[in-house]
Write an enzyme that holds these catalytic residues in place. Structure first.
Site, PDB file in Angstrom:
ATOM      1  N   SER B 221      21.014  26.185  60.034  1.00 25.62           N
ATOM      2  CA  SER B 221      20.179  25.055  59.671  1.00 25.62           C
ATOM      3  C   SER B 221      18.382  24.518  59.785  1.00 25.62           C
ATOM      4  O   SER B 221      17.852  25.645  59.983  1.00 25.62           O
ATOM      5  CB  SER B 221      21.124  23.573  60.292  1.00 25.62           C
ATOM      6  N   ASP B 431      28.045  25.641  51.921  1.00 29.96           N
ATOM      7  CA  ASP B 431      27.349  25.142  51.698  1.00 29.96           C
ATOM      8  C   ASP B 431      26.425  23.424  50.987  1.00 29.96           C
ATOM      9  O   ASP B 431      26.636  23.981  50.010  1.00 29.96           O
ATOM     10  CB  ASP B 431      26.408  25.355  52.978  1.00 29.96           C
ATOM     11  N   HIS B 465      28.245  23.535  55.720  1.00 31.38           N
ATOM     12  CA  HIS B 465      27.286  23.627  56.069  1.00 31.38           C
ATOM     13  C   HIS B 465      27.824  23.799  57.528  1.00 31.38           C
ATOM     14  O   HIS B 465      26.802  24.824  58.559  1.00 31.38           O
ATOM     15  CB  HIS B 465      26.238  22.857  56.526  1.00 31.38           C
TER      16      HIS B 465
END
Lengths: 484, 484
Positions: B221, B431, B465
């Site tokens: 991330s 995601d 995600h």
């Protein structure tokens, strides 16, 4: 409750102290500016000034809020649309009947002598009955490019009726209306409503107009839900169904996105548990909710093309220095969201947004849901089998899925009343709110229910959910072809 | 400003009056209950009571807010991690240097005598340095299953260092830290920071530890952004790069989703333009922001499987009656979002969230952005041509795109310093925050920049995600393979 009471007393005292201290400190301490946050206070001040100017000064100290300012929707112009008042009760899915109700509506085209050319057009969440300009109201409507002579809804052929939904704030009965039993605004004493309730009110209007059967029931987004619900409640009164970017049952991700909007709105202190009609509306919560909604209405690919990573211009910026970013909007995508929220925050009633958004969440045509909500008696459901013999009765070019998921069989059972109504299902691949998977599910369930006249289209493009407002060529073309 | 001042004065008076009236009215009028909204006031009351109980009663009337309650992050336990204090200035991308700074960090494994087995692990937005349990802190870390003997980051082989980023609130210098020049919290006088600034602070720590070269820079991330930035700033000091669900330039849709979170947070009156450290934190805004964030961390398909349209149980519900819906959460997806927000709202500093979220938005490795921000001098950029002759120098099995978009060429130019560093790019198809298109863009740009050692994976699955926190088998396996 004692904890809550204690908390509220504290809130009263401490909020006052905090504001007082914040104010006195800001006068002596240099602090950064946040125009995007200060805008909420500026807006509130402007709303308040509007009030002050219309009230005798002697009344200002005590009555400023009780006689609060009125946002535009609270000053409807009933000369710009028709209102049908029905003095009889309206049955509701989840609550006791409304004792009486109003439906605001507008029409386009000419009703044929046999009254067989009527299209009932259903709106999305926040739209009024003003789908296109009329003699009474020359302002462009929300579907202006789709309604008129030779357009998708051809006024040379059809008589088009569009209503403001029950629960709305543009002339139909909703939370901002006066409850005849109390003489005050319903506010959150308004009953929970369903998509079916909206359609029930519309058919009461059709009864009043002497219209027995619709040529077609047409809707986009939440209007697609109503369009299906119309055919479901009155299969014999609906000739064709059009669902553009709608759904037969709201998905958890759509519920999540609407829940986030309701949460920020209801957390605005001005919302005051829904009882704000004598004070200031929750304009900040409405702005924040609309910003979130806007994210769900368009698509990432559109923003890539339209905004990319462009930043808003800064007048005082020197070309020799790196731009200094701010915590308030820098990127054009941020100013776009800010602007969308600002434009909307006083245009629509907050409680209407909450109630109608909830009605969308609750919409579910699966047999199990309809039965649980007493819309379908358990004995009346038809069993849809996934057996090959059942499938042979369907369209050969578009057979239903071979191994349908249980929820699809459940949905097909619930959609059984729609088996004989030609239906157009159109969805958009870039739609993140009413996904293309939901469109396929709807078409599959209709076909499994035995509907051999399902027209199904998927559109590409980058406009996401808003495609139905923008793509006149493709959306309009599919509708024209299907209706003709 | 005069308008604003006027507004603030009005706010003080009218907020007090509204709360007072609301309170007195609620005592006499029967109104619907909204537990989901009342929860904010209950939480505030509990925060306030915590304070009251620790202050002599005589002080309560005047000092309750000035000596306000402290959320958990404000009570760090410096014995559970290491803190490196650097007394020298830290260069910043967008502002004057920080005069001194702290970096909190934790380590796992053993540093080899030649100090050549170091992995620098970068965190996502709100994580602390506690990636896994240690002798100092036995609580499970945020990547517990990925760090340890024989795991993805194998402590038998590697010495792993994880820091709390600059701007954070878990021991490193951030907006909640005391500004040494004023003796009070930085609050929003803290400078705007960049991903590069976070990495600069980390390398100052590495210098202090005598670590010249990293075996690998690893992050997920926002950690993926830092991982790339580490290689970009110090190509000669980074052996390998791992970017899991990261990006080389934030997309407008990701900016939009973070902007919505910052907006609701900054609209919370408790946020008070960032100066809340002596009062109550903006817990309601944090809860609302986390609800929005949670929507972006998972995926619709996961919620379809996990929650579907299930509703929360109601104890008093009769099986013979339709369930009466509420405006507060009904569906499990709603109670899930509510719970996620509630769990987070006092765990993390609101200003840290705002500053770090902004740093993510600003991250952009295109040459044009790097040049505009003086990270790259215009003379030093290498021109990446899209000509076939240029392409022959790349990996034959994975050539760069034939007709790259202009932004991709721009990105490849900016990523030129990474041309020689083996890089693992891994993304997840479900995601919605760091989309798979962003992963492909990163891999393409690296290959166009001449990097012949780009390992690229896309994962399926429904975890969106958050896959990097959950999918030990696939994410862990790809990392192990790449590092070995």
């Amino acid at each position: 409750m004692s904890l809550l009471k204690f908390s509220r007393e504290n809130l009263i005292r401490s909020s006052f102290r905090r504001f007082a201290r914040s104010y006195s400190r800001s006068a002596i301490t240099k602090r950064p500016h946040f125009p995007c946050v200060e805008a909420h206070a500026v807006r509130e001040s402007q709303l308040r000034q509007t009030t002050f100017s219309s009230i005798p000064s002697s009344a200002q100290d005590t009555d400023d809020l009780e006689s609060g300012p009125e946002p535009p929707y609270a000053r409807p112009n009933p000369k710009s649309y028709h209102v049908y008042h029905d003095p009889a009760p309206l049955e509701l899915t989840y609550a006791s009947p409304l004792l009486s109700f109003d439906v605001a509506y507008e029409t386009w085209g000419t009703l044929s002598s046999s009254k067989d050319n009527v299209i009932l057009l259903h709106t999305g969440l926040s739209a009024s009955s003003h789908a296109a300009s009329t003699a009474l109201n020359s302002a462009p409507g929300w579907w202006e490019k789709f309604i008129g002579p030779g357009k998708a809804l051809d006024t040379n052929q059809y008589f088009i009726v569009c209503t403001n939904v029950i629960g709305g704030c543009y002339g139909s009965t909703g939370p901002s209306s006066i409850d005849p039993t109390t003489g005050t605004h319903y506010a959150t004493n308004f009953p929970i409503i369903s998509i079916f309730d909206m359609v029930r009110a519309q058919f009461r209007l059709l009864d009043h107009l002497g219209i027995d059967k619709l040529y077609a029931s047409v809707g986009c987004s939440m209007g697609g839900m109503q369009s299906l619900a119309a055919g479901w409640l009155h299969p014999e009164r609906v000739g064709k169904i059009v669902s553009i970017s709608g759904t037969a049952r709201s998905s958890p991700s759509a519920v999540a996105m609407r829940y986030a909007q309701r949460s920020v709105l209801m957390a605005d202190p001005n919302w005051n548990y829904g009882f704000y009609y004598n004070g200031l509306p929750p304009h900040t919560g409405m702005k924040l909710a609309r910003q979130i909604a806007t994210i769900t209405y368009r698509s990432g690919p559109e923003w890539d093309l339209r905004f990319g990573r462009q930043m808003r211009p800064i007048l005082e910026q020197s070309p020799d220095m790196p731009r200094t970013p701010a915590l308030c909007p820098d990127f054009l995508i941020e100013t776009y969201l800010d602007h969308q929220g600002e434009q909307f925050c006083l245009k629509y009633d907050a409680n209407s947004l909450i109630y109608i958004s909830k009605a969308m969440d609750l919409f579910d045509l699966t047999a199990s849901s309809l039965t649980a909500n007493h819309l379908l008696s358990s004995s009346s459901t038809l069993s849809i089998s996934a057996s090959p013999s059942h499938k042979t009765s369907h369209s050969k070019s578009h057979p239903p899925p071979v191994n349908p998921a249980p929820h699809l069989t459940d949905l097909a059972e619930g959609m059984q009343p729609l088996a004989k109504i030609p239906t157009l299902v159109l969805g958009v691949q870039s739609d993140i709110l009413f996904t293309v998977e939901q469109q396929r599910e709807m078409a599959d369930a209709l076909r499994m229910a035995g509907n051999e006249q399902v027209s199904y289209y998927e559109l590409g493009g980058v406009w996401g959910h808003d495609t139905f407002l923008l793509d006149v060529l493709n959306v309009g073309g599919a509708i024209r072809g299907f209706l003709s």
